[in-house]
Design a protein around this motif. Structure first.
Motif, short mmCIF file in Angstrom:
data_model
loop_
_atom_site.label_atom_id
_atom_site.label_comp_id
_atom_site.label_asym_id
_atom_site.label_seq_id
_atom_site.Cartn_x
_atom_site.Cartn_y
_atom_site.Cartn_z
N GLN A 101 0.71 -1.26 0.08
CA GLN A 101 -0.06 0.07 0.02
C GLN A 101 0.86 1.31 -0.08
OE1 GLN A 101 -3.74 -0.23 0.08
NE2 GLN A 101 -2.77 -2.08 -0.82
N HIS A 103 1.01 3.45 2.31
CA HIS A 103 1.62 3.49 3.47
C HIS A 103 1.40 2.21 4.16
CE1 HIS A 103 1.42 7.89 2.34
NE2 HIS A 103 2.23 8.15 3.42
N PRO A 104 2.06 1.94 5.16
CA PRO A 104 2.03 0.54 5.68
C PRO A 104 0.83 -0.01 6.22
CG PRO A 104 4.21 1.66 6.36
CD PRO A 104 3.19 2.64 5.75
N ASP A 105 0.55 -1.15 5.75
CA ASP A 105 -0.96 -1.78 6.13
C ASP A 105 -0.59 -3.26 6.86
OD1 ASP A 105 -3.15 -3.40 5.99
OD2 ASP A 105 -3.99 -2.16 4.76
N MET A 106 -0.68 -3.14 8.23
CA MET A 106 -0.48 -4.73 8.82
C MET A 106 -1.20 -5.82 8.42
SD MET A 106 -2.25 -3.52 12.57
CE MET A 106 -2.04 -5.21 13.37
N ASN A 107 -2.33 -5.76 7.68
CA ASN A 107 -3.07 -6.78 7.29
C ASN A 107 -2.62 -7.26 5.92
OD1 ASN A 107 -4.59 -7.17 9.80
ND2 ASN A 107 -5.85 -5.50 9.28
N ASP A 113 4.17 -4.72 11.60
CA ASP A 113 3.45 -5.11 12.71
C ASP A 113 2.37 -3.99 13.10
OD1 ASP A 113 4.91 -7.35 13.70
OD2 ASP A 113 6.51 -6.05 13.91
N THR A 115 -0.08 -0.80 11.13
CA THR A 115 -0.36 0.33 10.05
C THR A 115 -0.09 1.49 10.55
OG1 THR A 115 -2.42 -1.15 9.62
CG2 THR A 115 -2.61 1.27 9.11
N SER A 116 0.61 2.33 9.56
CA SER A 116 1.15 3.72 9.87
C SER A 116 0.91 4.64 8.67
CB SER A 116 2.66 3.80 10.18
OG SER A 116 3.45 3.26 9.48
N GLY A 117 1.51 5.80 8.58
CA GLY A 117 1.34 6.82 7.69
C GLY A 117 0.89 8.13 8.21
N SER A 118 -0.16 8.06 9.34
CA SER A 118 -0.57 9.53 9.86
C SER A 118 0.73 9.68 10.91
CB SER A 118 -1.93 9.22 10.53
OG SER A 118 -2.06 9.98 11.42
N ASN A 121 2.13 8.89 15.42
CA ASN A 121 1.27 7.84 16.47
C ASN A 121 2.16 6.55 16.75
OD1 ASN A 121 -1.71 9.08 16.12
ND2 ASN A 121 -1.13 9.13 14.26
N ILE A 125 1.83 3.74 19.80
CA ILE A 125 1.17 2.32 19.55
C ILE A 125 2.54 1.37 19.97
CG2 ILE A 125 0.84 0.61 17.54
CD1 ILE A 125 -0.10 2.96 16.05
#
Lengths: 275, 316
Positions: A101, A103-107, A113, A115-118, A121, A125
């Motif tokens: 994606q 930005h990183p998507d953990m699923n 490990d 999800t991130s990009g905002s 945060n 986490i």
């Protein structure tokens, strides 16, 4: 040690080639920040972290969060080189049917490990993951790479106080301190500096290193791991666009796709294939 | 005289019961332990009580991190600070990855605002969360339903929100009907002239309005839509078809909550005359619950008038 550092430098060189190739072929992405975090990521994924590409979900693994999610081409390249998925996926970055994606998507991506990009945060986490380790009986470490710019987010400082309260010794934050953010130099955009005294005042174990020299990165990570009674922060001085001289000091490379000529020039510098 | 229950206590007592059965259960507070009556939990399970201070964004993110490692964190604080201050954390780090974080929002609605005024009256929480994919949303009518709702959301994997009140929350008069997540429940059936769809702490008002309407020959069904998402479309459309008119009654802005959900459902599958009763898209004043609801036209008389109007429209 010296040989191992040479090997890591070679891996980082290959990852930089992968980053630029992926962004060039996908026609999208953030090269500047990807190149500035490459050496930190290389140290974590190829030397430090307890992970198993064959079992990406193993419960006792070390966790990693790329809080500056826009640098994910570097993370994707590291994960692919480490064997979490095929390098053939890399050029499919950001395309509709890709596991990679914007930005990183953990699923969607093995080895991610969180999800991130905002921005801002990742540290909080990561604190949750450290607190979870205590309750589930594991002693894994949680590593977070954050940008310097995103330290302007308020939730960062919420996490800083809470991590100090909970003596989150297994939380290790690396600041990719490249000095530039989307609209310009960090020192012009915000009143963030000085960074390190703030974290020291919050009760964190603090170190300052050159984020492109494995001779400094590896011992700093070891010291951070050894300090288990309080959270650790490593202020890693880095260069946006590191490895490709014509990208350094030009913040248009925050988000920009190289032309064919620029790509070939970069490959020539990095010793990559000029395909 | 309506008896009062305590939805905050009902939540925490149920959480203690869940924690006894399931060691993965964690309570996360943002200096909200007194708000949600969490002391009992903290004393019984000190390791599983996390208080990050007045920092809702951090509370939700910590919960996301814990859920990513297999725990079931309940983040409990004021509904508005949770759904507005930490809105993006809920959206991006809980709902998007589908993590098993439970959100408990106190002071849901203007009537549960403890006379604190707008800062502590939360009437946008449901609309905000409804616009985010993947969150189960429950609006219990009283303390009994809070207990049932908390047990129900613990059993499902994934993000869920339960609205609770001020601790002095009206009990639904004389009724205790089994709660099934995602299914409307019929509370009264005087006839099939119209449906009063309601939820939350104004259910009694709908029931009383239905009785008054029955006296003047307008026979209403009263349906409790406690689960706002996923919405029981089938049950709602069946009632819309049977009755051909509806009034929605909720303690929330008329934009985004129950009224919107029923109207959306109706307009796509069974268009009928509808009137929405709720906070009429304005900032409310401080005040005691009942006078406040009356002042903002969420009164029994308002429901009766709206019912007459939609039944009249139906006949045209």
């Amino acid at each position: 040690m010296q040989n191992r550092i040479k090997e890591l430098e070679e891996i980082a060189r290959q990852i930089r080639i992968d980053i630029l190739t992926m962004i060039y072929k996908a026609g999208d992405g953030h090269p500047g920040a990807s190149l500035s975090v490459t050496d930190l990521l290389t140290a974590l994924y190829f030397e430090v972290m307890n992970i198993d590409p064959a079992n990406p979900q193993k419960p006792d693994r070390d966790r990693f969060i790329l809080s500056k999610g826009h640098a994910c081409p570097a993370l994707y390249a590291a994960l692919a080189r480490r064997g979490f998925f095929s390098r053939d996926e890399l050029p499919r970055l950001r395309s509709l049917d890709s596991m990679l994606q914007g930005h990183p998507d953990m699923n969607k991506t093995p080895g991610i490990d969180s999800t991130s990009g905002s921005l801002g945060n990742g540290i909080s986490i990561g604190l949750g993951m450290v607190l979870a380790a205590r309750l589930t009986g594991y002693d894994y470490y949680t590593y977070v790479i954050t940008g310097d710019g995103e330290l302007q987010e308020g939730v960062v400082w919420e996490a800083a106080t809470a991590a100090a309260k909970y003596k989150a010794g297994r939380l290790i934050v690396l600041v990719d301190n490249n000095g530039l953010q989307s609209s310009g130099p960090v020192e012009e955009v915000s009143g963030l500096y000085p960074i390190l005294p703030k974290w020291e005042a919050f009760g964190w174990h603090c170190q300052e290193i050159d984020g492109h020299r494995f001779e400094q990165i590896l011992p700093a990570l070891q010291k951070a791991r050894d300090c288990t009674d309080r959270p650790s922060l490593i202020l890693a001085h880095t260069v946006k666009g590191q490895g490709v001289p014509f990208m350094i000091g030009d913040n248009s490379w925050h988000k920009r796709v190289p032309t064919t000529e620029e790509y070939q020039q970069a490959m020539h510098i990095l010793g990559g294939p000029c395909s | 005289m309506t008896a009062l229950g305590n939805t905050r206590l009902a939540f925490i007592e149920t959480l203690i019961e869940l924690a006894e059965q399931d060691p993965k259960t964690v309570l996360v507070c943002a200096d909200s332990v007194l708000v949600v009556k969490g002391r009992q939990f903290a004393q019984k399970y000190p390791d599983r009580f996390i208080d990050v201070g007045i920092a809702e964004q951090n509370a939700v993110n910590c919960a996301a991190g814990m859920a990513a490692c297999g725990l079931i964190p309940y983040v409990a604080t004021y509904a508005g600070f949770l759904t507005m201050r930490a809105c993006e954390q809920i959206r991006t780090f809980v709902a998007y990855p589908g993590l098993n974080v439970k959100l408990i929002g106190a002071n849901g609605g203007i009537s549960a605002g403890e006379r604190e005024g707008v800062t502590h009256q939360f009437f946008e929480d449901l609309g905000i969360l409804r616009a985010i994919p993947g969150i189960t949303i429950v609006v219990p009518a009283d303390d009994t339903q809070v207990r049932l709702a908390a047990r129900a959301i613990h059993k499902i994997h994934g993000p869920a929100y339960v609205r609770i009140g001020s601790g002095r929350d009206p009990r639904v008069d004389g009724r205790e009907i089994p709660f099934e997540l995602g299914k409307i429940r019929i509370l009264a059936e005087h006839g099939k002239d119209l449906t009063l769809f309601t939820n939350g702490f104004v259910v009694n008002r709908a029931l009383k309005a239905a009785e008054r309407l029955a006296q003047e020959g307008i026979r209403a069904v009263v349906a409790d839509v406690h689960t706002l998402k996923p919405l029981d479309k089938e049950g709602i459309i069946t009632l819309l078809k049977q009755t051909g008119a509806a009034v929605t009654i909720e303690d929330h802005n008329i934009i985004g909550g129950l009224g919107s959900a029923i109207a959306e459902c109706s307009v796509e599958d069974c268009p009928v005359p509808i009137q929405r009763i709720g906070l009429p898209d304005c900032f409310p004043r401080s005040g005691l619950p009942d006078p406040l609801l009356d002042y903002y036209h969420i009164g029994i008389n308002d429901i009766v008038e709206a019912a007459r109007a939609v039944v009249r429209k139906k006949k045209i």
